[in-house]
Design a protein around this motif. Structure first.
Motif, PDB file in Angstrom:
ATOM      1  N   LEU A   1      29.283  25.953-103.456  1.00 40.44           N
ATOM      2  CA  LEU A   1      30.485  25.858-104.287  1.00 40.44           C
ATOM      3  C   LEU A   1      30.177  26.146-105.756  1.00 40.44           C
ATOM      4  O   LEU A   1      30.937  26.835-106.438  1.00 40.44           O
ATOM      5  CB  LEU A   1      31.130  24.477-104.149  1.00 40.44           C
ATOM      6  CG  LEU A   1      31.854  24.215-102.838  1.00 40.44           C
ATOM      7  CD1 LEU A   1      32.212  22.740-102.727  1.00 40.44           C
ATOM      8  CD2 LEU A   1      33.100  25.076-102.733  1.00 40.44           C
TER       9      LEU A   1
ATOM     10  N   ASN B   1      37.030  18.144-100.670  1.00 36.81           N
ATOM     11  CA  ASN B   1      36.734  19.465-101.215  1.00 36.81           C
ATOM     12  C   ASN B   1      37.396  19.659-102.573  1.00 36.81           C
ATOM     13  O   ASN B   1      36.811  20.224-103.490  1.00 36.81           O
ATOM     14  CB  ASN B   1      37.174  20.548-100.224  1.00 36.81           C
ATOM     15  CG  ASN B   1      36.497  21.862-100.484  1.00 36.81           C
ATOM     16  OD1 ASN B   1      35.345  21.920-100.864  1.00 36.81           O
ATOM     17  ND2 ASN B   1      37.236  22.930-100.267  1.00 36.81           N
ATOM     18  N   ALA B   2      38.619  19.181-102.715  1.00 38.37           N
ATOM     19  CA  ALA B   2      39.330  19.296-103.992  1.00 38.37           C
ATOM     20  C   ALA B   2      38.637  18.475-105.080  1.00 38.37           C
ATOM     21  O   ALA B   2      38.542  18.911-106.231  1.00 38.37           O
ATOM     22  CB  ALA B   2      40.781  18.859-103.834  1.00 38.37           C
TER      23      ALA B   2
ATOM     24  N   ILE C   1      33.154  20.370-110.245  1.00 28.85           N
ATOM     25  CA  ILE C   1      32.423  21.591-110.607  1.00 28.85           C
ATOM     26  C   ILE C   1      33.145  22.320-111.732  1.00 28.85           C
ATOM     27  O   ILE C   1      32.508  22.785-112.685  1.00 28.85           O
ATOM     28  CB  ILE C   1      32.233  22.505-109.388  1.00 28.85           C
ATOM     29  CG1 ILE C   1      31.270  21.849-108.387  1.00 28.85           C
ATOM     30  CG2 ILE C   1      31.702  23.885-109.806  1.00 28.85           C
ATOM     31  CD1 ILE C   1      31.166  22.565-107.044  1.00 28.85           C
ATOM     32  N   ALA C   2      34.452  22.419-111.641  1.00 34.38           N
ATOM     33  CA  ALA C   2      35.222  23.089-112.699  1.00 34.38           C
ATOM     34  C   ALA C   2      35.029  22.385-114.033  1.00 34.38           C
ATOM     35  O   ALA C   2      34.859  23.035-115.071  1.00 34.38           O
ATOM     36  CB  ALA C   2      36.701  23.121-112.327  1.00 34.38           C
TER      37      ALA C   2
ATOM     38  N   ARG D   1      35.510  20.440-106.098  1.00 32.80           N
ATOM     39  CA  ARG D   1      35.890  21.615-106.893  1.00 32.80           C
ATOM     40  C   ARG D   1      36.319  21.208-108.310  1.00 32.80           C
ATOM     41  O   ARG D   1      35.988  21.876-109.277  1.00 32.80           O
ATOM     42  CB  ARG D   1      36.986  22.413-106.200  1.00 32.80           C
ATOM     43  CG  ARG D   1      36.470  23.196-105.019  1.00 32.80           C
ATOM     44  CD  ARG D   1      37.549  24.105-104.440  1.00 32.80           C
ATOM     45  NE  ARG D   1      37.005  24.929-103.405  1.00 32.80           N
ATOM     46  CZ  ARG D   1      36.371  26.068-103.594  1.00 32.80           C
ATOM     47  NH1 ARG D   1      36.184  26.520-104.802  1.00 32.80           N
ATOM     48  NH2 ARG D   1      35.896  26.772-102.577  1.00 32.80           N
ATOM     49  N   THR D   2      37.020  20.107-108.429  1.00 31.77           N
ATOM     50  CA  THR D   2      37.440  19.616-109.736  1.00 31.77           C
ATOM     51  C   THR D   2      36.220  19.224-110.573  1.00 31.77           C
ATOM     52  O   THR D   2      36.142  19.541-111.758  1.00 31.77           O
ATOM     53  CB  THR D   2      38.395  18.417-109.584  1.00 31.77           C
ATOM     54  OG1 THR D   2      39.557  18.851-108.869  1.00 31.77           O
ATOM     55  CG2 THR D   2      38.807  17.850-110.927  1.00 31.77           C
TER      56      THR D   2
ATOM     57  N   GLU E   1      29.623  29.896-106.178  1.00 34.28           N
ATOM     58  CA  GLU E   1      30.908  30.591-106.051  1.00 34.28           C
ATOM     59  C   GLU E   1      31.760  30.446-107.314  1.00 34.28           C
ATOM     60  O   GLU E   1      32.275  31.423-107.848  1.00 34.28           O
ATOM     61  CB  GLU E   1      31.660  30.017-104.841  1.00 34.28           C
ATOM     62  CG  GLU E   1      33.057  30.515-104.663  1.00 34.28           C
ATOM     63  CD  GLU E   1      33.771  29.752-103.568  1.00 34.28           C
ATOM     64  OE1 GLU E   1      34.971  29.481-103.734  1.00 34.28           O
ATOM     65  OE2 GLU E   1      33.138  29.412-102.537  1.00 34.28           O
ATOM     66  N   MET E   2      31.881  29.232-107.803  1.00 38.14           N
ATOM     67  CA  MET E   2      32.740  28.982-108.947  1.00 38.14           C
ATOM     68  C   MET E   2      32.133  29.518-110.248  1.00 38.14           C
ATOM     69  O   MET E   2      32.849  29.979-111.125  1.00 38.14           O
ATOM     70  CB  MET E   2      33.060  27.496-109.035  1.00 38.14           C
ATOM     71  CG  MET E   2      33.924  27.039-107.857  1.00 38.14           C
ATOM     72  SD  MET E   2      34.282  25.274-107.867  1.00 38.14           S
ATOM     73  CE  MET E   2      35.448  25.187-109.225  1.00 38.14           C
TER      74      MET E   2
END
Length: 66
Positions: free
Chosen positions: A50, A5-6, A12-13, A9-10, A53-54
């Motif tokens: 995700l 998940n991290a 996507i960021a 998220r990284t 959301e982000m």
């Protein structure tokens, strides 16, 4: 080692930061880029959730052009 998940998220960021200043991003293009950038496998639905959301947190809209 970071969990899956991290990693997602990284990725996507990073993708969203590359598009800073863009009001609307393409869901189709973004989802196509993410699996390779994240190095982890997630379902398309989870990637979409995700990303939405982000992007919302950053004030960006995502065009649902799937």
């Amino acid at each position: 080692m970071p969990d899956q998940n991290a990693l997602i998220r990284t990725a996507i960021a990073r993708l969203l930061s590359e598009r800073t200043g863009v009001a609307v991003i393409s869901m189709k293009e973004s989802i196509a880029e993410l699996p390779a950038a994240a190095g982890a496998a997630l379902t398309i639905d989870r990637l979409q959730d995700l990303l939405l959301e982000m992007a919302e947190v950053r004030g960006m809209m995502v065009a649902l052009d799937l």
